[in-house]
Write a protein that holds these residues in place. Sequence first.
Motif, PDB file in Angstrom:
ATOM      1  N   LEU A 219       0.733  -1.148  -0.039  1.00 25.74           N
ATOM      2  CA  LEU A 219       0.044   0.036  -0.140  1.00 25.74           C
ATOM      3  C   LEU A 219       1.021   1.319   0.115  1.00 25.74           C
ATOM      4  O   LEU A 219       0.577   2.246  -0.666  1.00 25.74           O
ATOM      5  N   GLY A 220       2.030   1.216   0.799  1.00 20.52           N
ATOM      6  CA  GLY A 220       2.939   2.356   0.677  1.00 20.52           C
ATOM      7  C   GLY A 220       3.437   2.572  -0.543  1.00 20.52           C
ATOM      8  O   GLY A 220       3.351   3.636  -1.042  1.00 20.52           O
ATOM      9  N   MET A 221       3.731   1.599  -1.376  1.00 21.34           N
ATOM     10  CA  MET A 221       4.499   1.729  -2.733  1.00 21.34           C
ATOM     11  C   MET A 221       3.457   2.000  -3.544  1.00 21.34           C
ATOM     12  O   MET A 221       4.017   2.814  -4.649  1.00 21.34           O
ATOM     13  N   SER A 222       2.212   2.282  -3.325  1.00 21.28           N
ATOM     14  CA  SER A 222       1.218   2.344  -4.347  1.00 21.28           C
ATOM     15  C   SER A 222       1.394   4.149  -4.553  1.00 21.28           C
ATOM     16  O   SER A 222       0.992   4.661  -5.368  1.00 21.28           O
TER      17      SER A 222
ATOM     18  N   PHE B 236      -3.643  -0.044   6.964  1.00 20.43           N
ATOM     19  CA  PHE B 236      -2.730  -1.130   6.065  1.00 20.43           C
ATOM     20  C   PHE B 236      -3.421  -2.162   5.799  1.00 20.43           C
ATOM     21  O   PHE B 236      -2.748  -3.050   5.493  1.00 20.43           O
ATOM     22  N   HIS B 237      -4.675  -2.374   6.531  1.00 20.04           N
ATOM     23  CA  HIS B 237      -5.192  -3.716   6.131  1.00 20.04           C
ATOM     24  C   HIS B 237      -5.981  -3.711   4.981  1.00 20.04           C
ATOM     25  O   HIS B 237      -6.922  -2.673   4.780  1.00 20.04           O
ATOM     26  N   PRO B 238      -5.552  -4.063   3.880  1.00 24.79           N
ATOM     27  CA  PRO B 238      -6.404  -4.113   2.620  1.00 24.79           C
ATOM     28  C   PRO B 238      -8.017  -3.880   2.888  1.00 24.79           C
ATOM     29  O   PRO B 238      -8.414  -3.259   2.183  1.00 24.79           O
ATOM     30  N   HIS B 239      -8.522  -4.959   3.374  1.00 23.10           N
ATOM     31  CA  HIS B 239      -9.852  -5.242   3.734  1.00 23.10           C
ATOM     32  C   HIS B 239     -10.437  -4.017   4.227  1.00 23.10           C
ATOM     33  O   HIS B 239     -11.603  -3.527   3.886  1.00 23.10           O
ATOM     34  N   ALA B 240      -9.866  -3.608   5.490  1.00 20.47           N
ATOM     35  CA  ALA B 240     -10.620  -2.316   6.113  1.00 20.47           C
ATOM     36  C   ALA B 240     -10.286  -1.127   5.354  1.00 20.47           C
ATOM     37  O   ALA B 240     -11.178  -0.445   5.115  1.00 20.47           O
TER      38      ALA B 240
ATOM     39  N   GLN C  32      -7.253   3.453  -1.700  1.00 18.62           N
ATOM     40  CA  GLN C  32      -8.698   2.488  -1.793  1.00 18.62           C
ATOM     41  C   GLN C  32      -8.572   1.725  -2.954  1.00 18.62           C
ATOM     42  O   GLN C  32      -9.052   0.537  -2.598  1.00 18.62           O
ATOM     43  N   ARG C  33      -8.273   2.128  -4.094  1.00 17.15           N
ATOM     44  CA  ARG C  33      -8.444   1.213  -5.249  1.00 17.15           C
ATOM     45  C   ARG C  33      -7.432   0.111  -5.172  1.00 17.15           C
ATOM     46  O   ARG C  33      -7.798  -0.855  -5.473  1.00 17.15           O
ATOM     47  N   VAL C  34      -6.286   0.226  -4.760  1.00 16.07           N
ATOM     48  CA  VAL C  34      -5.267  -0.728  -4.496  1.00 16.07           C
ATOM     49  C   VAL C  34      -5.615  -1.638  -3.544  1.00 16.07           C
ATOM     50  O   VAL C  34      -5.562  -2.800  -3.722  1.00 16.07           O
ATOM     51  N   ALA C  35      -6.189  -1.197  -2.413  1.00 15.85           N
ATOM     52  CA  ALA C  35      -6.742  -2.020  -1.348  1.00 15.85           C
ATOM     53  C   ALA C  35      -7.735  -3.031  -1.878  1.00 15.85           C
ATOM     54  O   ALA C  35      -7.895  -4.171  -1.560  1.00 15.85           O
ATOM     55  N   LYS C  36      -8.569  -2.486  -2.767  1.00 19.89           N
ATOM     56  CA  LYS C  36      -9.643  -3.258  -3.236  1.00 19.89           C
ATOM     57  C   LYS C  36      -9.190  -4.408  -4.200  1.00 19.89           C
ATOM     58  O   LYS C  36      -9.685  -5.325  -4.337  1.00 19.89           O
TER      59      LYS C  36
ATOM     60  N   GLU D 205      -7.040  -1.369 -11.306  1.00 20.33           N
ATOM     61  CA  GLU D 205      -7.059  -1.559  -9.901  1.00 20.33           C
ATOM     62  C   GLU D 205      -5.781  -1.382  -9.352  1.00 20.33           C
ATOM     63  O   GLU D 205      -5.784  -1.275  -8.208  1.00 20.33           O
ATOM     64  N   PHE D 206      -4.500  -1.115  -9.823  1.00 20.52           N
ATOM     65  CA  PHE D 206      -3.184  -1.055  -9.278  1.00 20.52           C
ATOM     66  C   PHE D 206      -2.595   0.291  -9.819  1.00 20.52           C
ATOM     67  O   PHE D 206      -1.444   0.265 -10.478  1.00 20.52           O
ATOM     68  N   PRO D 207      -3.155   1.532  -9.639  1.00 18.18           N
ATOM     69  CA  PRO D 207      -2.577   2.582 -10.170  1.00 18.18           C
ATOM     70  C   PRO D 207      -1.450   2.863  -9.652  1.00 18.18           C
ATOM     71  O   PRO D 207      -0.862   2.593  -8.425  1.00 18.18           O
ATOM     72  N   TYR D 208      -0.217   3.330 -10.299  1.00 16.48           N
ATOM     73  CA  TYR D 208       1.004   3.702  -9.992  1.00 16.48           C
ATOM     74  C   TYR D 208       1.849   2.366  -9.773  1.00 16.48           C
ATOM     75  O   TYR D 208       2.847   1.926 -10.300  1.00 16.48           O
TER      76      TYR D 208
END
Length: 256
Positions: free
Chosen positions: A47-50, A77-81, A111-115, A151-154
């Motif tokens: 998530l940080g790298m995004s 940092f919890h993708p689902h949350a 949020q898009r990367v988390a999803k 779904e994984f910008p950047y």
Amino acid sequence: MTSNLFINNVKRLVQMHAEGLLGGEVMPEDALLGVVPTDEMANVLTLGMSLNYQRNSYTLWQSIAQAYLDDRSRWIFHPHAASSSDLGDLRNTLLQYRVALQPNRHPDIWQRVAKGIAQSSPSGDVLGMIAAVQSDIATLKSIMQGTRKSEFPYLSGPKIFNYWLYVMESYAGVGWKSRELITVAPDTHILKATVKLGLCTSDVLSGTADDRQAVAEAWERALTGSGLAPIDVHTPLWLWSRAGFPALSGTEEMVR
């Protein structure tokens, strides 16, 4: 420069890095060491790298470490949350520790990367996403840079994607299949070091997408059969450039 001399120079550079002769022993992601436990490192790194695009990497990862240390903000940092949270709450938390600098675009990307992670993993986290593709880089690449790129910008960009693969290996203990597929992540320092070693001409320093692709492919070709994977030379090249290109002592001939 002959191919043997070039490989000798590269191996000396890798050795100098191992001996701590290139300075910069503390890498940006080292801010997470001793802060984030191993079982959560993959989520935090991903998530940080995004958001690691046109940012000061040292400042970004320090901000991420501070956000993780706060029990009230660790949920981001919890993708689902993060994927199911109210975007306003996510925005406020990311901005509080300056993990996000752009109040609209950065929280949206997060949020898009988390999803994307949550929907790719039976367990809803990054390690589950990697396990689902059996740690196969080629399969993961076809997903993140192909069928589900939006779904994984950047993170889907070739520079960040390949560096993400590297930090997952280095900091989260991920054992990739076909790790030779991890190319160098050609940022400005890598481009300069590549030219300094004579692998590419100075034309690539303009830094276009084609230039970066050409540099990545040049390293793949140059290291074939050398026992080194392209990503093995990334950090030594990066630090060598930042240090102002100190001489590669011990080689048959100094690089130009």
